[in-house]
Design a protein around this motif. Sequence first.
Motif, PDB file in Angstrom:
ATOM      1  N   GLN A  92       0.830  -1.198   0.000  1.00  0.00           N
ATOM      2  CA  GLN A  92       0.000   0.000   0.000  1.00  0.00           C
ATOM      3  C   GLN A  92       0.871   1.257   0.000  1.00  0.00           C
ATOM      4  N   LYS A  93       2.096   1.143   0.551  1.00  0.00           N
ATOM      5  CA  LYS A  93       2.950   2.314   0.719  1.00  0.00           C
ATOM      6  C   LYS A  93       4.121   2.325  -0.253  1.00  0.00           C
ATOM      7  N   GLU A  94       4.534   1.143  -0.728  1.00  0.00           N
ATOM      8  CA  GLU A  94       5.732   1.067  -1.552  1.00  0.00           C
ATOM      9  C   GLU A  94       5.351   1.015  -3.027  1.00  0.00           C
ATOM     10  N   ALA A  95       5.461   2.125  -3.699  1.00  0.00           N
ATOM     11  CA  ALA A  95       5.157   2.185  -5.131  1.00  0.00           C
ATOM     12  C   ALA A  95       6.165   3.106  -5.803  1.00  0.00           C
ATOM     13  N   PRO A  96       7.409   2.622  -6.031  1.00  0.00           N
ATOM     14  CA  PRO A  96       8.433   3.469  -6.633  1.00  0.00           C
ATOM     15  C   PRO A  96       8.036   3.925  -8.027  1.00  0.00           C
ATOM     16  N   ALA A  97       8.443   5.143  -8.373  1.00  0.00           N
ATOM     17  CA  ALA A  97       8.015   5.759  -9.632  1.00  0.00           C
ATOM     18  C   ALA A  97       8.780   5.204 -10.829  1.00  0.00           C
ATOM     19  N   MET A  98       8.166   5.345 -12.015  1.00  0.00           N
ATOM     20  CA  MET A  98       8.837   5.026 -13.273  1.00  0.00           C
ATOM     21  C   MET A  98       9.445   6.290 -13.873  1.00  0.00           C
ATOM     22  N   GLU A  99      10.434   6.098 -14.730  1.00  0.00           N
ATOM     23  CA  GLU A  99      11.086   7.219 -15.389  1.00  0.00           C
ATOM     24  C   GLU A  99      10.086   7.981 -16.250  1.00  0.00           C
ATOM     25  N   PHE A 100      10.261   9.304 -16.326  1.00  0.00           N
ATOM     26  CA  PHE A 100       9.317  10.112 -17.087  1.00  0.00           C
ATOM     27  C   PHE A 100       9.365   9.795 -18.585  1.00  0.00           C
ATOM     28  N   ALA A 101      10.489   9.306 -19.075  1.00  0.00           N
ATOM     29  CA  ALA A 101      10.573   8.943 -20.503  1.00  0.00           C
ATOM     30  C   ALA A 101       9.542   7.870 -20.845  1.00  0.00           C
ATOM     31  N   VAL A 102       9.339   6.919 -19.923  1.00  0.00           N
ATOM     32  CA  VAL A 102       8.327   5.874 -20.121  1.00  0.00           C
ATOM     33  C   VAL A 102       6.935   6.486 -20.087  1.00  0.00           C
ATOM     34  N   ILE A 103       6.717   7.405 -19.147  1.00  0.00           N
ATOM     35  CA  ILE A 103       5.418   8.064 -18.996  1.00  0.00           C
ATOM     36  C   ILE A 103       5.105   8.923 -20.236  1.00  0.00           C
ATOM     37  N   ARG A 104       6.077   9.682 -20.710  1.00  0.00           N
ATOM     38  CA  ARG A 104       5.887  10.511 -21.906  1.00  0.00           C
ATOM     39  C   ARG A 104       5.471   9.635 -23.088  1.00  0.00           C
ATOM     40  N   GLN A 105       6.174   8.541 -23.291  1.00  0.00           N
ATOM     41  CA  GLN A 105       5.866   7.652 -24.411  1.00  0.00           C
ATOM     42  C   GLN A 105       4.444   7.102 -24.312  1.00  0.00           C
ATOM     43  N   GLN A 106       4.032   6.766 -23.098  1.00  0.00           N
ATOM     44  CA  GLN A 106       2.681   6.233 -22.903  1.00  0.00           C
ATOM     45  C   GLN A 106       1.629   7.303 -23.202  1.00  0.00           C
ATOM     46  N   ILE A 107       1.838   8.542 -22.753  1.00  0.00           N
ATOM     47  CA  ILE A 107       0.891   9.632 -23.023  1.00  0.00           C
ATOM     48  C   ILE A 107       0.754   9.858 -24.530  1.00  0.00           C
ATOM     49  N   GLU A 108       1.877   9.947 -25.207  1.00  0.00           N
ATOM     50  CA  GLU A 108       1.850  10.273 -26.637  1.00  0.00           C
ATOM     51  C   GLU A 108       1.260   9.131 -27.452  1.00  0.00           C
ATOM     52  N   HIS A 109       1.505   7.893 -27.046  1.00  0.00           N
ATOM     53  CA  HIS A 109       0.914   6.748 -27.743  1.00  0.00           C
ATOM     54  C   HIS A 109      -0.595   6.724 -27.548  1.00  0.00           C
ATOM     55  N   GLU A 110      -1.043   6.990 -26.327  1.00  0.00           N
ATOM     56  CA  GLU A 110      -2.470   6.918 -26.015  1.00  0.00           C
ATOM     57  C   GLU A 110      -3.265   8.075 -26.621  1.00  0.00           C
ATOM     58  N   LEU A 111      -2.725   9.286 -26.542  1.00  0.00           N
ATOM     59  CA  LEU A 111      -3.472  10.471 -26.977  1.00  0.00           C
ATOM     60  C   LEU A 111      -3.107  10.909 -28.393  1.00  0.00           C
ATOM     61  N   GLU A 112      -2.175  10.172 -29.026  1.00  0.00           N
ATOM     62  CA  GLU A 112      -1.819  10.359 -30.437  1.00  0.00           C
ATOM     63  C   GLU A 112      -1.403  11.797 -30.750  1.00  0.00           C
ATOM     64  N   ASP A 113      -0.590  12.353 -29.865  1.00  0.00           N
ATOM     65  CA  ASP A 113      -0.056  13.697 -30.078  1.00  0.00           C
ATOM     66  C   ASP A 113       1.128  13.877 -29.143  1.00  0.00           C
ATOM     67  N   THR A 114       1.881  14.937 -29.344  1.00  0.00           N
ATOM     68  CA  THR A 114       3.024  15.187 -28.477  1.00  0.00           C
ATOM     69  C   THR A 114       2.564  15.771 -27.150  1.00  0.00           C
ATOM     70  N   VAL A 115       3.365  15.566 -26.137  1.00  0.00           N
ATOM     71  CA  VAL A 115       3.071  16.130 -24.828  1.00  0.00           C
ATOM     72  C   VAL A 115       2.974  17.651 -24.910  1.00  0.00           C
ATOM     73  N   GLU A 116       3.858  18.263 -25.716  1.00  0.00           N
ATOM     74  CA  GLU A 116       3.876  19.727 -25.844  1.00  0.00           C
ATOM     75  C   GLU A 116       2.591  20.257 -26.471  1.00  0.00           C
ATOM     76  N   ASN A 117       2.018  19.513 -27.432  1.00  0.00           N
ATOM     77  CA  ASN A 117       0.758  19.944 -28.047  1.00  0.00           C
ATOM     78  C   ASN A 117      -0.429  19.737 -27.109  1.00  0.00           C
ATOM     79  N   LEU A 118      -0.348  18.712 -26.284  1.00  0.00           N
ATOM     80  CA  LEU A 118      -1.466  18.376 -25.405  1.00  0.00           C
ATOM     81  C   LEU A 118      -1.511  19.256 -24.159  1.00  0.00           C
ATOM     82  N   PHE A 119      -0.340  19.575 -23.626  1.00  0.00           N
ATOM     83  CA  PHE A 119      -0.261  20.292 -22.353  1.00  0.00           C
ATOM     84  C   PHE A 119       0.700  21.473 -22.466  1.00  0.00           C
ATOM     85  N   ALA A 120       0.352  22.548 -21.778  1.00  0.00           N
ATOM     86  CA  ALA A 120       1.263  23.692 -21.736  1.00  0.00           C
ATOM     87  C   ALA A 120       2.531  23.329 -20.969  1.00  0.00           C
ATOM     88  N   SER A 121       2.370  22.495 -19.933  1.00  0.00           N
ATOM     89  CA  SER A 121       3.525  22.017 -19.171  1.00  0.00           C
ATOM     90  C   SER A 121       3.107  20.810 -18.346  1.00  0.00           C
TER      91      SER A 121
END
Length: 436
Positions: A92-121
């Motif tokens: 419940q308490k131990e959930a180490p984070a993943m690298e943001f590069a993995v997260i960025r790739q998942q966002i862009e694959h799912e939403l079919e656009d770049t992070v910069e186009n989708l979000f201001a920051s």
Amino acid sequence: MSRKPVTTRTGRFFRLAGMTGSVASSYAARKARGLFSEESEESRHEYYSRMAEEIVDTLGELKGAVMKVGQIASQTQDFLPRELTDALQRLQKEAPAMEFAVIRQQIEHELEDTVENLFASIDETPYAAASIGQVHTGWLHDGREVVIKIQYPGVDRSCDSDLRQLRTALRLGGLLKMPKESVDELFNEVRDRLHEELDYENEAGNIHHFAQQHRDDDGILIPEAIPECSSRRVLTMEKVEGDHISEVTPERYDQATLNLIGHRIFRTMADGLFRHRCIHGDPHAGNFAYRPDGTVILYDFGCVKSLRPSTVAAYRNCIIAALNEDYTALDQHLIHLGARVEDHPPIDPEYYAMWRNILYQPFAPENQPYDFGQSDLHQQVAAHTHTVFKHLNAFKPPVESILIDRMIAGHYWMMKRLGVKTDFRPLLEEYLEGEA
């Protein structure tokens, strides 16, 4: 510190298979030793502790469904060795984070656009990390501040195979203390809830549903989902901030405000159970926030369960029978609830009376107003857990209502940590008098 995820089904399979083989070998060796000598309590504890560490280490590394099911399994303490449930609670308490590069790739694959186009920051440092995904904060181009929940890659594709492997490991390690039929029901329920929780489009629907349920409730806030930046594996919501329970201090929250928050939490729980028959099944501290004016903010609607009318009626009848000390009726209602084996002889009323007298304390007239902050109810329950084993064959996991029990336990801990001191008996009676 971030870890490189095991995202392929093959990689996850071999990691879990290795754990299963190790656990099975240890169990076989333990059984062989038992042929020549009687196992001591110390030896049994050492075995269970060693197996618990290996299982928990593997689940924590893999994240995803097996980590989530480990968290759920920690709630069913009557059917797993105590050493394992204690270790599983760490998930419940131990959930180490993943690298943001993995997260960025998942966002862009799912939403079919770049992070910069989708979000201001987007803040690359996680706002929170959990078993099946992590949360980042950001801003939309229209100026709205948001939180973005991103599912870890490969989690949903590996869900069923992960669960099968975990079940096999628990069985071959001699760690499941329940009949096969009950195991089937429990794992089927866990699988169904996980499939729903892994579908963020389903969660967006739950958010809308709960917002409608509570639209007229003063002091209850539910953040709105933003569909244009959401998908099955990415969920973007407006950022609605409040104080974490650790920030609720006497300097900013007086007792009257804490009691008001307590009543709002209780009503939200009871409305979901008795009126709407749809409950928030994951009420841990991270899914609630508070404001000094008594506002309660609800987050994370992935784990939601719609209840059958018959289940709610049986649950209500169990409470009424217990309050009235009618243990013959309670035994029958537990059978209807699916918590008692029907063809087993009736349970000794003294056993029911013992549990009723413990769990009744927050509602007993002589204890009002009940001080949850000073409550030792959980310690009394733990002290009597050993009595469950005498009646183990008479009971089974109440699969249809297991999330109700989880919800109530979660709310108890929130009331305790908040330090609520009030009388909930009139509210309870109000809901028990209604129709399911």
